[in-house]
Design a protein around this motif. Sequence first.
Motif, PDB file in Angstrom:
ATOM      1  N   THR A  70       0.842  -1.200   0.000  1.00  0.00           N
ATOM      2  CA  THR A  70       0.000   0.000   0.000  1.00  0.00           C
ATOM      3  C   THR A  70       0.871   1.240   0.000  1.00  0.00           C
ATOM      4  O   THR A  70       0.579   2.224  -0.687  1.00  0.00           O
ATOM      5  CB  THR A  70      -0.956   0.009   1.200  1.00  0.00           C
ATOM      6  OG1 THR A  70      -1.737  -1.184   1.190  1.00  0.00           O
ATOM      7  CG2 THR A  70      -1.901   1.202   1.132  1.00  0.00           C
ATOM      8  N   ASN A 118     -12.390  -2.108   2.544  1.00  0.00           N
ATOM      9  CA  ASN A 118     -11.693  -3.382   2.683  1.00  0.00           C
ATOM     10  C   ASN A 118     -10.738  -3.213   3.856  1.00  0.00           C
ATOM     11  O   ASN A 118      -9.712  -2.546   3.742  1.00  0.00           O
ATOM     12  CB  ASN A 118     -10.945  -3.736   1.396  1.00  0.00           C
ATOM     13  CG  ASN A 118     -10.361  -5.137   1.428  1.00  0.00           C
ATOM     14  OD1 ASN A 118      -9.594  -5.476   2.318  1.00  0.00           O
ATOM     15  ND2 ASN A 118     -10.715  -5.942   0.448  1.00  0.00           N
ATOM     16  N   HIS A 124      -8.164  -4.145   7.140  1.00  0.00           N
ATOM     17  CA  HIS A 124      -6.978  -4.979   7.321  1.00  0.00           C
ATOM     18  C   HIS A 124      -7.417  -6.361   7.807  1.00  0.00           C
ATOM     19  O   HIS A 124      -6.969  -7.377   7.288  1.00  0.00           O
ATOM     20  CB  HIS A 124      -6.025  -4.315   8.310  1.00  0.00           C
ATOM     21  CG  HIS A 124      -4.705  -4.993   8.439  1.00  0.00           C
ATOM     22  ND1 HIS A 124      -3.867  -5.203   7.368  1.00  0.00           N
ATOM     23  CD2 HIS A 124      -4.064  -5.520   9.522  1.00  0.00           C
ATOM     24  CE1 HIS A 124      -2.770  -5.821   7.775  1.00  0.00           C
ATOM     25  NE2 HIS A 124      -2.876  -6.027   9.082  1.00  0.00           N
ATOM     26  N   SER A 161     -13.431  -8.221   4.984  1.00  0.00           N
ATOM     27  CA  SER A 161     -12.025  -8.625   5.025  1.00  0.00           C
ATOM     28  C   SER A 161     -11.823  -9.775   4.059  1.00  0.00           C
ATOM     29  O   SER A 161     -12.263 -10.901   4.312  1.00  0.00           O
ATOM     30  CB  SER A 161     -11.614  -9.058   6.431  1.00  0.00           C
ATOM     31  OG  SER A 161     -10.313  -9.619   6.386  1.00  0.00           O
ATOM     32  N   GLY A 186      -1.612  -5.421   0.663  1.00  0.00           N
ATOM     33  CA  GLY A 186      -2.202  -4.176   0.162  1.00  0.00           C
ATOM     34  C   GLY A 186      -2.483  -4.208  -1.317  1.00  0.00           C
ATOM     35  O   GLY A 186      -3.492  -3.654  -1.777  1.00  0.00           O
ATOM     36  N   GLU A 200      -5.512  -6.531  -2.065  1.00  0.00           N
ATOM     37  CA  GLU A 200      -6.746  -5.953  -1.531  1.00  0.00           C
ATOM     38  C   GLU A 200      -7.150  -4.685  -2.271  1.00  0.00           C
ATOM     39  O   GLU A 200      -8.345  -4.407  -2.451  1.00  0.00           O
ATOM     40  CB  GLU A 200      -6.584  -5.744  -0.025  1.00  0.00           C
ATOM     41  CG  GLU A 200      -6.578  -7.087   0.708  1.00  0.00           C
ATOM     42  CD  GLU A 200      -5.893  -7.082   2.055  1.00  0.00           C
ATOM     43  OE1 GLU A 200      -5.729  -5.993   2.660  1.00  0.00           O
ATOM     44  OE2 GLU A 200      -5.522  -8.180   2.535  1.00  0.00           O
ATOM     45  N   ALA A 201      -6.189  -3.903  -2.734  1.00  0.00           N
ATOM     46  CA  ALA A 201      -6.514  -2.777  -3.610  1.00  0.00           C
ATOM     47  C   ALA A 201      -7.152  -3.288  -4.894  1.00  0.00           C
ATOM     48  O   ALA A 201      -8.106  -2.696  -5.420  1.00  0.00           O
ATOM     49  CB  ALA A 201      -5.259  -1.969  -3.925  1.00  0.00           C
ATOM     50  N   CYS A 221     -10.718  -4.059  -4.285  1.00  0.00           N
ATOM     51  CA  CYS A 221     -11.512  -2.823  -4.293  1.00  0.00           C
ATOM     52  C   CYS A 221     -11.805  -2.349  -5.714  1.00  0.00           C
ATOM     53  O   CYS A 221     -12.924  -1.935  -6.030  1.00  0.00           O
ATOM     54  CB  CYS A 221     -10.780  -1.731  -3.523  1.00  0.00           C
ATOM     55  SG  CYS A 221     -10.746  -1.961  -1.734  1.00  0.00           S
ATOM     56  N   SER A 235      -9.065   1.065   1.191  1.00  0.00           N
ATOM     57  CA  SER A 235      -8.364  -0.153   1.608  1.00  0.00           C
ATOM     58  C   SER A 235      -7.359   0.170   2.703  1.00  0.00           C
ATOM     59  O   SER A 235      -6.521   1.064   2.545  1.00  0.00           O
ATOM     60  CB  SER A 235      -7.647  -0.792   0.415  1.00  0.00           C
ATOM     61  OG  SER A 235      -6.968  -1.966   0.799  1.00  0.00           O
ATOM     62  N   ASN A 236      -7.438  -0.567   3.828  1.00  0.00           N
ATOM     63  CA  ASN A 236      -6.533  -0.386   4.967  1.00  0.00           C
ATOM     64  C   ASN A 236      -5.491  -1.493   5.040  1.00  0.00           C
ATOM     65  O   ASN A 236      -5.819  -2.668   4.825  1.00  0.00           O
ATOM     66  CB  ASN A 236      -7.309  -0.443   6.286  1.00  0.00           C
ATOM     67  CG  ASN A 236      -8.096   0.810   6.585  1.00  0.00           C
ATOM     68  OD1 ASN A 236      -7.872   1.852   5.992  1.00  0.00           O
ATOM     69  ND2 ASN A 236      -9.025   0.715   7.526  1.00  0.00           N
ATOM     70  N   THR A 237      -4.259  -1.125   5.373  1.00  0.00           N
ATOM     71  CA  THR A 237      -3.238  -2.119   5.696  1.00  0.00           C
ATOM     72  C   THR A 237      -2.381  -1.594   6.843  1.00  0.00           C
ATOM     73  O   THR A 237      -1.965  -0.439   6.840  1.00  0.00           O
ATOM     74  CB  THR A 237      -2.325  -2.447   4.498  1.00  0.00           C
ATOM     75  OG1 THR A 237      -1.918  -1.226   3.871  1.00  0.00           O
ATOM     76  CG2 THR A 237      -3.012  -3.319   3.485  1.00  0.00           C
ATOM     77  N   CYS A 292      -3.294   3.637   3.976  1.00  0.00           N
ATOM     78  CA  CYS A 292      -4.678   3.593   3.506  1.00  0.00           C
ATOM     79  C   CYS A 292      -4.757   4.259   2.143  1.00  0.00           C
ATOM     80  O   CYS A 292      -4.203   5.342   1.945  1.00  0.00           O
ATOM     81  CB  CYS A 292      -5.581   4.307   4.507  1.00  0.00           C
ATOM     82  SG  CYS A 292      -7.309   4.467   3.996  1.00  0.00           S
TER      83      CYS A 292
END
Length: 418
Positions: free
Chosen positions: A170, A304, A306, A336, A349, A352-353, A356, A399-401, A410
């Motif tokens: 991320t 989304n 962590h 999640s 990250g 997960e990005a 999204c 998206s959080n990491t 983020c």
Amino acid sequence: MQLKRVVVTGLGALTPLGNDVQSYWDNLAAGVSGAAPITRFDTEHFKTKFACEVKNFDVHQYMDRKESKRMDIFTQYAMAVATQAVADANLQVGQNCNADRVGVIWGSGIGGITTFEEEVEGFAKGSGVPRFNPFFIPKMIVDICSGHISIKYGFRGPNYVTVSACASSTNALIDAFTYIRLGRADVIVTGGSEAAITRSGIGGFNAMKALSERNDSPQTASRPFDKNRDGFVMGEGGACLILEELEHAKARGAKIYAEIIGGGITADAHHLTAPHPEGLGARNVMLDALRDAQIEPEAVDYLNVHGTSTPLGDEQEIKAVLKVFEQHAYKMNISSTKSMTGHLLGAAGSVEALACLMAIEKGIIPPTINHETIDETIDPALNLTLNKAQNRQVEVAMSNTFGFGGHNACVIMKKYRG
């Protein structure tokens, strides 16, 4: 100065759910778990005997045997997803892009742990005479991925790797976004890769009591927000996103998946491995990203999280979400995807990005699977997208990491509207 707009024009994926973007997304939306018994080594004496491994990966789809032997598996993963993404974006040096204006910013938290483990073990078993592979160091060092990608394609722009534990890719994405909007590059190949399902990787996280030990049911072991969660499930693989300045992308007729609009980076400054008890760093990073994107919390449709499936981490992140979004937290979707992919550490990250971006494109929120028992510390009125995907038009996704050391990152993206 007028900041430039940044869009995503190419994607690549190699995950425990599939070895390309479409198969990854199909299984993510279907709520499939990537967890299974570990095949890489004998787990007889390990507390955790399962993980989310990449399956049926053929490195020789992407390079010849000689070249592959000069790379650790985390670099092979990077090359695979970068090859997919560059082809998807149709980037061609000298034809539709200037090599001096194309960079590579990658993320990995651990790097070549397989190589390090094998080389040290070989030395320990030997006669004491140091006989190391001449490629030992270039295979092991974390920055080598961006070097290999740039060499393959001749990209001569900004080139480095970010290392911030599980926030690494991320951070790479945010750095790439920043370089482009400041006019320092036209295109950045960004993403992350990780391959830490090794004896030392699993053993080290076992020693910290961070991993789930649900050996009798690997597929249900990653259960974010569930009362009976007992730790995360190790994952591996990676993803790549091609970030591009909007006018440059339009000029060459590129497909635009979405627009990146903001990013935040903060520190907990609290503990080596535990989250801040009130989710302070997580709260601050989401607020930082919202300010950077110049949007209100109410604009976010999908978060989304962590959400690693650890007892403390999930609870503290939800505390932070409620402080940032207040009543809007009950109106947006939260999920999640680590419940399916496991935790890809420094590559988390990027995958997960990508989740999204696909949620924005497809209008589907991927689920949080394996939820069975309500945790009284996590408000059941929140829409955690439990066990089944939900249809929803997504305009803005976040998206959080978060990583060991208190690193928080983020990123916010939105549907491209011209």
